[in-house]
Design an enzyme around this catalytic site. Structure first.
Site, PDB file in Angstrom:
ATOM      1  N   ASP A   9       0.856  -1.184   0.000  1.00 41.09           N
ATOM      2  CA  ASP A   9       0.000   0.000   0.000  1.00 41.09           C
ATOM      3  C   ASP A   9       0.895   1.238   0.000  1.00 41.09           C
ATOM      4  OD1 ASP A   9       0.911  -0.703   2.540  1.00 41.09           O
ATOM      5  OD2 ASP A   9      -1.082  -1.048   3.339  1.00 41.09           O
ATOM      6  N   GLU A  50      -6.149   2.866   3.141  1.00 36.08           N
ATOM      7  CA  GLU A  50      -6.861   3.420   4.287  1.00 36.08           C
ATOM      8  C   GLU A  50      -8.287   3.834   3.913  1.00 36.08           C
ATOM      9  OE1 GLU A  50      -5.757   3.247   7.214  1.00 36.08           O
ATOM     10  OE2 GLU A  50      -3.588   2.987   7.008  1.00 36.08           O
TER      11      GLU A  50
END
Length: 387
Positions: free
Chosen positions: A76, A137
């Site tokens: 990520d 997120e």
């Protein structure tokens, strides 16, 4: 787990990658500087195939001369809306933004892995695909990458990812077969009443009072509608309503999160939220609307891939307990077998003890080398017969 000299030699580069990236944190789907940095490093490593996906995602491809599977490794790349208080010399240069969940370390691990593969092409069996994914997120970049067709385009058969984790000491590689991280969802409740003067409550319908009853009522779901053997949590962390102390408000908004390890339990809880919320609101002469954002699924680790990780991590491996934290890596696991594991970064002597999402999160980059070695060794073990 002994780190090989060829991987130890990457420490200076990995440290630079992590600290450079730490200074330019960006929120989900806004990672333009981050993407530019990643692409620049990959270009300097002479990676021949670098594909842009979405506006800020990248996929790098290494094709080996030896037969094997197409394995994907994912990192990520986004940050959090957190004001940094870590005290490090290389702190965030973006006010109100911070890599407080360790994604800078994940990217540095992946870039170190890419450097190793570019210098040791003989290590590559089949095809190795590196996925640099935005928006973990929120709003869920994994699903967006899947919808962009990367699994089919590159023929990915299995996927691997990691997360630095301060619950485990430095040097530890932690994982668990099956459900390791929770399914999560967000719930927004709007309670509509009737405004009135605080001294004449009989002329209104108190949305605050109804909301208070709703909160109490919904907290009985876990204790009375779900088996004590099933892990679940329902938390309301934000509420908005009212304009003055002597006015009964006509509207209140309530925001919460739901975490479970079972789709069946998740569906049961959401149904009970709908029923209880509407009925309790009606009892207070109010109306309620409920909106769900069904987010990530359970991080469900493939048994054979966990066995492969145990083999490469050796005495550094520990079995992780399940966590009610959530990770959108799980969305890849809905499509193909996947392995997600933790890399320990806790060091009490150096005060590296702060949890994920803390404004004071800090860790030593040397721990990222363990992740790189696991990645390199997994290429070979996952290509063994029967894995």
């Amino acid at each position: 787990m002994e780190i090989r000299n060829e991987i130890r030699a990457l420490l200076q580069d990995v440290t630079k990658f992590r600290r450079d990236l730490h200074q330019i944190p960006e929120l989900g789907l806004q990672e333009f500087k981050t993407c530019q940095y990643l692409k620049s490093v990959l270009t300097n490593l002479d990676v021949q195939e670098v594909h842009e996906v979405l506006d800020t995602g990248l996929v790098a491809v290494f094709r080996g001369n030896k037969p094997g599977k197409t394995l994907a490794f994912r990192t990520d790349i986004d940050a959090l809306p957190v004001t940094e208080e870590s005290g490090v010399a290389f702190c965030s240069q973006h006010q109100g933004r911070m890599h407080a969940c360790g994604h800078d370390g994940h990217m540095a691990t992946m870039l170190g892995f890419a450097k190793y593969l570019s210098e040791h092409p003989e290590e590559i069996c089949g095809t190795v695909v590196l996925i640099f994914q935005p928006a973990e997120e929120g709003p869920g970049g994994a699903q967006l990458m899947i919808e962009a067709g990367i699994i089919e385009k590159f023929g990915i058969e299995q996927i691997i990812g990691l997360h630095v984790f301060p619950d485990f000491n430095e040097g530890v590689i932690a994982c668990k077969q099956g459900g390791m991280m929770a399914r999560n969802g967000e719930v927004t409740i709007t309670v509509q009443g009737k405004s009135a003067h605080g001294a004449q409550p009989q002329q209104g319908a108190d949305a605050i009072l109804a909301t208070a009853a709703i909160i109490q009522g919904l907290h009985t779901i876990i204790s009375r509608n779900i088996s004590p053997l099933d892990s679940a949590v329902l938390t309301f962390g934000e509420i908005h309503g009212g304009e003055a102390m002597n006015i009964i408000p006509g509207k209140v908004e309530l925001f919460g999160t739901l975490r479970v390890f079972s789709d069946t339990v998740y569906e049961k809880i959401t149904k009970r939220i709908l029923t209880l919320t509407k009925d309790i609101a009606t009892a207070y002469d109010c109306r309620a609307t409920i909106d769900f954002n069904h987010m990530y699924r359970v991080v469900d680790n493939d048994a054979k891939m966990v066995a492969a990780l145990k083999k490469v991590a050796k005495d550094s491996y520990v079995t992780s307990p399940p966590y009610l934290l959530a990770e959108d890596f799980s969305m890849f696991q809905q499509k193909i077998p996947g392995l997600f594991f933790f890399v320990g970064i806790k060091n009490e002597e150096k005060d590296y003890i702060y949890p994920l999402h803390s404004s004071k999160l800090r860790f030593d980059e040397k721990n990222l080398l363990g992740g790189i070695q696991c990645y390199v060794d997994l290429i070979h073990v996952l290509n063994e017969k029967g894995v």
